[in-house]
Write a protein that holds these residues in place. Structure first.
Motif, short mmCIF file in Angstrom:
data_model
loop_
_atom_site.label_atom_id
_atom_site.label_comp_id
_atom_site.label_asym_id
_atom_site.label_seq_id
_atom_site.Cartn_x
_atom_site.Cartn_y
_atom_site.Cartn_z
N THR A 40 -104.01 -28.06 6.41
CA THR A 40 -102.88 -27.30 5.88
C THR A 40 -102.34 -28.03 4.67
N THR A 59 -90.86 -22.82 18.00
CA THR A 59 -92.12 -22.30 18.54
C THR A 59 -92.65 -21.28 17.53
N CYS A 60 -93.95 -21.19 17.43
CA CYS A 60 -94.56 -20.27 16.47
C CYS A 60 -95.82 -19.70 17.11
N ALA A 61 -95.77 -18.43 17.50
CA ALA A 61 -96.90 -17.86 18.23
C ALA A 61 -96.77 -16.35 18.30
N LYS A 67 -99.66 -17.19 25.56
CA LYS A 67 -98.78 -18.13 24.84
C LYS A 67 -97.63 -18.62 25.72
N GLY A 90 -92.73 -15.24 15.09
CA GLY A 90 -93.80 -14.44 15.67
C GLY A 90 -93.27 -13.31 16.53
N HIS A 119 -96.03 -16.54 5.95
CA HIS A 119 -96.42 -17.94 6.10
C HIS A 119 -95.60 -18.85 5.20
N ILE A 122 -92.24 -19.70 6.62
CA ILE A 122 -92.26 -20.68 7.72
C ILE A 122 -92.30 -22.09 7.16
N ASN A 136 -95.67 -25.97 22.10
CA ASN A 136 -96.74 -25.00 22.32
C ASN A 136 -97.08 -25.00 23.80
N PRO A 144 -105.01 -25.40 16.96
CA PRO A 144 -103.84 -24.66 16.47
C PRO A 144 -103.37 -25.11 15.08
N SER A 146 -100.79 -23.92 13.66
CA SER A 146 -99.34 -24.03 13.74
C SER A 146 -98.90 -25.45 14.05
N GLU A 149 -99.34 -27.60 10.88
CA GLU A 149 -98.23 -27.39 9.95
C GLU A 149 -96.99 -28.15 10.39
#
Length: 239
Positions: A40, A59-61, A67, A90, A119, A122, A136, A144, A146, A149
């Motif tokens: 990334t 959290t990012c999903a 999840k 998300g 993106h 974020i 996660n 992942p 995410s 990042e």
């Protein structure tokens, strides 16, 4: 057709060591199956944290069952004496189950469901805000992005030890790996462990997170190395 493909291709690249090991154990051809990590881009470097008085968790999903976002919300509901702000990026078909779980959050927990978010926005959020922890809770993962990042901004991570996650999260170094079968109360304990860590220990987690990203998941480095390796593999790029 897999064996035929591996026999006739010059090289096969996976994005995780786990994927590479799976393929070589099942099909052989260890001489031509390689791992090349994705990466990334970081737009600002490690961010200096101003305060932990309100602990911000991201959290990012995509909100689907695997999840397990409601599990995370249940864990938050068990923390009743700490000021926490939870941000989720998300959306998805299981959103209503998350809304239902949120009804049980105590008043010390603030939250914002940002839904589907571009993106770049974020990354800008990580750049412009104090983010203290990324979580996660997936029951299944690949490698992942995410999490890549998050650690690129020096954010420690709590994540289930599934798929290739343990290739990004180093337990007790840049975050904590937890069991796939973790309960809400156990997850709450690990969150509190990060929240209550002395400043020196917490800063070490943050610095380790950024350093590991820079070493293993920096896109600028990884893609250049991948290009150079392809040139060296018997001229793969030239056919």
């Amino acid at each position: 057709m897999r064996s035929y493909l591996f026999q006739n291709l010059n090289a096969v690249y996976t994005v995780s060591r786990g994927g590479r090991d799976y393929l070589t154990n099942k099909y052989g051809y260890a001489d031509r199956i390689h791992c090349s990590y994705l990466g990334t881009s970081n737009i600002s470097g490690i961010r200096e944290i101003n305060s932990r008085s309100v602990f911000r968790v991201v959290t990012c999903a995509y909100i689907v069952k695997l999840k397990r976002i409601p599990l995370f919300v249940e864990a938050l509901s068990l923390i009743t004496d700490k000021a926490i702000e939870w941000i989720h990026f998300g959306d998805g078909p299981e959103r209503e189950s998350v809304i239902e779980a949120i009804k049980h959050l105590p008043p010390n927990i603030r939250y914002e469901l940002k839904g589907n978010t571009p993106h770049d926005e974020i990354l800008a959020y990580y750049k412009d805000n104090d983010v203290h922890l990324f979580v996660n809770t997936s029951s299944s993962e690949g490698l992942p992005v995410s999490i890549m990042e998050a650690i690129s901004f020096g954010v420690p991570v709590i994540a289930t030890d599934v798929g290739g996650t343990n290739e990004i999260v180093q337990n007790c170094v840049n975050g904590y790996l937890v069991s796939e079968d973790i309960t809400a109360s156990e997850l709450a304990e690990v969150i509190l462990k990060v929240m209550n860590a002395p400043n020196v220990e917490y800063e070490i987690l943050r610095k380790n997170a950024f350093s590991f990203w820079n070493e293993c998941f920096n896109a600028e480095k990884n893609y250049q190395l991948f290009y150079e390796e392809l040139l060296g593999k018997g001229g793969v790029l030239n056919g």
